[in-house]
Design a protein around this motif. Structure first.
Motif, mmCIF file in Angstrom:
data_model
loop_
_atom_site.group_PDB
_atom_site.id
_atom_site.type_symbol
_atom_site.label_atom_id
_atom_site.label_comp_id
_atom_site.label_asym_id
_atom_site.label_seq_id
_atom_site.Cartn_x
_atom_site.Cartn_y
_atom_site.Cartn_z
ATOM 1 N N MET A 106 5.346 40.562 -16.524
ATOM 2 C CA MET A 106 6.587 40.444 -15.766
ATOM 3 C C MET A 106 6.749 41.686 -14.907
ATOM 4 S SD MET A 106 10.450 39.870 -17.239
ATOM 5 C CE MET A 106 9.852 38.627 -18.375
ATOM 6 N N SER A 107 7.024 41.518 -13.613
ATOM 7 C CA SER A 107 7.101 42.662 -12.718
ATOM 8 C C SER A 107 8.373 43.459 -12.967
ATOM 9 C CB SER A 107 7.075 42.178 -11.261
ATOM 10 O OG SER A 107 8.233 41.450 -10.963
ATOM 11 N N THR A 108 8.309 44.755 -12.613
ATOM 12 C CA THR A 108 9.470 45.608 -12.810
ATOM 13 C C THR A 108 10.625 45.191 -11.923
ATOM 14 O OG1 THR A 108 8.574 47.155 -11.180
ATOM 15 C CG2 THR A 108 8.091 47.593 -13.497
ATOM 16 N N GLU A 109 10.344 44.570 -10.766
ATOM 17 C CA GLU A 109 11.433 44.154 -9.888
ATOM 18 C C GLU A 109 12.154 42.924 -10.430
ATOM 19 O OE1 GLU A 109 8.897 41.370 -6.770
ATOM 20 O OE2 GLU A 109 9.597 43.342 -6.161
ATOM 21 N N ASP A 138 16.081 45.835 -20.051
ATOM 22 C CA ASP A 138 15.716 44.609 -20.757
ATOM 23 C C ASP A 138 16.389 43.392 -20.153
ATOM 24 O OD1 ASP A 138 14.181 46.013 -22.604
ATOM 25 O OD2 ASP A 138 15.926 46.469 -23.855
ATOM 26 N N THR A 139 17.028 43.548 -19.001
ATOM 27 C CA THR A 139 17.823 42.468 -18.418
ATOM 28 C C THR A 139 17.143 41.893 -17.180
ATOM 29 O OG1 THR A 139 19.847 43.564 -19.168
ATOM 30 C CG2 THR A 139 20.071 41.844 -17.489
ATOM 31 N N PRO A 140 16.835 40.589 -17.171
ATOM 32 C CA PRO A 140 16.290 39.975 -15.960
ATOM 33 C C PRO A 140 17.288 40.072 -14.815
ATOM 34 C CG PRO A 140 16.059 38.521 -17.859
ATOM 35 C CD PRO A 140 16.970 39.627 -18.277
ATOM 36 N N ASP A 175 24.956 41.248 -11.106
ATOM 37 C CA ASP A 175 25.069 41.403 -12.552
ATOM 38 C C ASP A 175 25.701 40.181 -13.210
ATOM 39 O OD1 ASP A 175 23.950 43.901 -12.330
ATOM 40 O OD2 ASP A 175 25.868 44.959 -12.328
ATOM 41 N N ALA A 176 26.532 39.440 -12.473
ATOM 42 C CA ALA A 176 27.169 38.246 -13.033
ATOM 43 C C ALA A 176 26.167 37.136 -13.309
ATOM 44 C CB ALA A 176 28.260 37.745 -12.089
ATOM 45 N N GLY A 223 17.275 32.594 -19.316
ATOM 46 C CA GLY A 223 16.776 32.716 -20.678
ATOM 47 C C GLY A 223 15.520 31.934 -20.963
ATOM 48 N N ILE A 224 14.824 31.487 -19.919
ATOM 49 C CA ILE A 224 13.557 30.765 -20.108
ATOM 50 C C ILE A 224 12.437 31.778 -20.249
ATOM 51 C CG2 ILE A 224 11.926 29.143 -19.052
ATOM 52 C CD1 ILE A 224 14.354 27.892 -17.615
#
Length: 311
Positions: free
Chosen positions: A1-4, A9-11, A79-80, A155-156
């Motif tokens: 998973m890329s850092t961008e 820990d939040t997508p 963020d929402a 959350g997938i």
């Protein structure tokens, strides 16, 4: 998973100026979404869940408004978006039952939840050819990467979704071959003779006018809804569900979309973009202007959009 794609820990949502940013807030997306929704509920488990637990029959306008708001948050909510993803998972925790093939289902089963999300990519990719312009190979790949980011917000897990386009299409065709059918909910969504109440949102004078005219307005609107739902669905998905589509209908769709492609780009921004997209675009322009000011420390502005309308 890329850092961008992840902050801590939040997508995080897909990037401003990306392909999805350009497509999903454009009013033409409203013509694409019925095809994606119909393809979702053509899965027996998803169709059963909507049939047994959704309020789409009793509150169609409210249900549609909430769904559109949710989708816009995934892309433009900042963020929402993450909280919206958590809210959706909480909402689906109790949705379970037995599908049309006698199998137990749960809305959050990885295969079911991933399919609901996965349908957006092929519909966007296909419908953009008609309503905007065909995506280049680079744009298709960018769109898929961004759609994966949205999936993480929802959350997938990465292991539950194909991670490349090369892996996606075999997965998509296998689900079409093994699972997809003409469910009860599909039949309702494309029906032209099922009653739908007049809109109950908006200014009171408009609602009263629509209520008075609804017996006249609804039949052609229902036919149009069926036309764009089936027409903007990928052909292999139409075939898997068993939906008829003629050459004459295809020519009519192409003529309609040619008009849409010419009219929408010249509309003022307040008419061309949905509310969340308008606000996000305004905020991005402000960030770009700030970046040009001496002493600005906010970092470089996002890359410019990669989808442009033909002139």
């Amino acid at each position: 998973m890329s850092t961008e794609a992840v902050r801590g820990d939040t997508p995080v949502p897909p990037p401003p100026g990306g392909v999805l940013w350009s497509i999903s807030g454009d009013i033409r997306a409203l013509l694409m979404l019925p095809a994606a929704l119909t393809l979702q509920v053509a899965h027996p488990a998803v169709g059963a869940g909507v049939d047994e637990h959704s309020v789409f029959r009793t509150d169609p306008w409210g249900r549609g408004e909430r769904s559109l708001r949710s989708l816009q948050l995934w892309v433009y909510g900042g963020d929402a978006a993450t909280e919206e993803g958590r809210r959706l998972r909480r909402l689906h925790r109790t949705i379970q039952g037995t599908d049309t093939r006698g199998r137990r289902y749960h809305a959050l089963s990885p295969a079911n939840y991933a399919w609901v999300h996965a349908t957006g990519f092929p519909v966007y990719q296909h419908a953009a050819r008609y309503l905007i312009r065909p995506l280049t190979d680079a744009q298709e790949r960018a769109l898929y990467r961004e759609w994966l980011q949205v999936g993480r917000v929802l959350g997938i897990r990465d292991r539950d979704m194909p991670q490349t386009i090369e892996e996606f299409w075999p997965y998509f065709r296998k689900v079409l071959a093994d699972e997809i059918e003409l469910t009860v909910v599909v039949e309702e969504l494309i029906a032209t003779d099922r009653p739908v109440p007049p809109p109950d949102r908006g200014p009171l004078p408009v609602r009263l006018l629509l209520k008075a005219l609804w017996p006249v307005l609804f039949p052609p609107l229902a036919r149009f809804r069926r036309f764009v739902t089936i027409g903007l669905m990928p052909p292999e998905a139409r075939e898997a569900i068993g939906l008829e589509w003629t050459d004459a209908q295809e020519r009519k769709l192409r003529r309609f979309c040619a008009v849409v492609r010419r009219v929408v780009p010249v509309l003022p921004e307040r008419l061309r973009y949905l509310p969340y997209a308008r606000r996000a675009r305004a905020a991005r322009r402000e960030a770009v202007r700030g970046d040009a000011r001496p002493g600005w420390t906010g970092g470089a502005p996002p890359a410019p959009g990669v989808i442009t309308d033909p002139t």
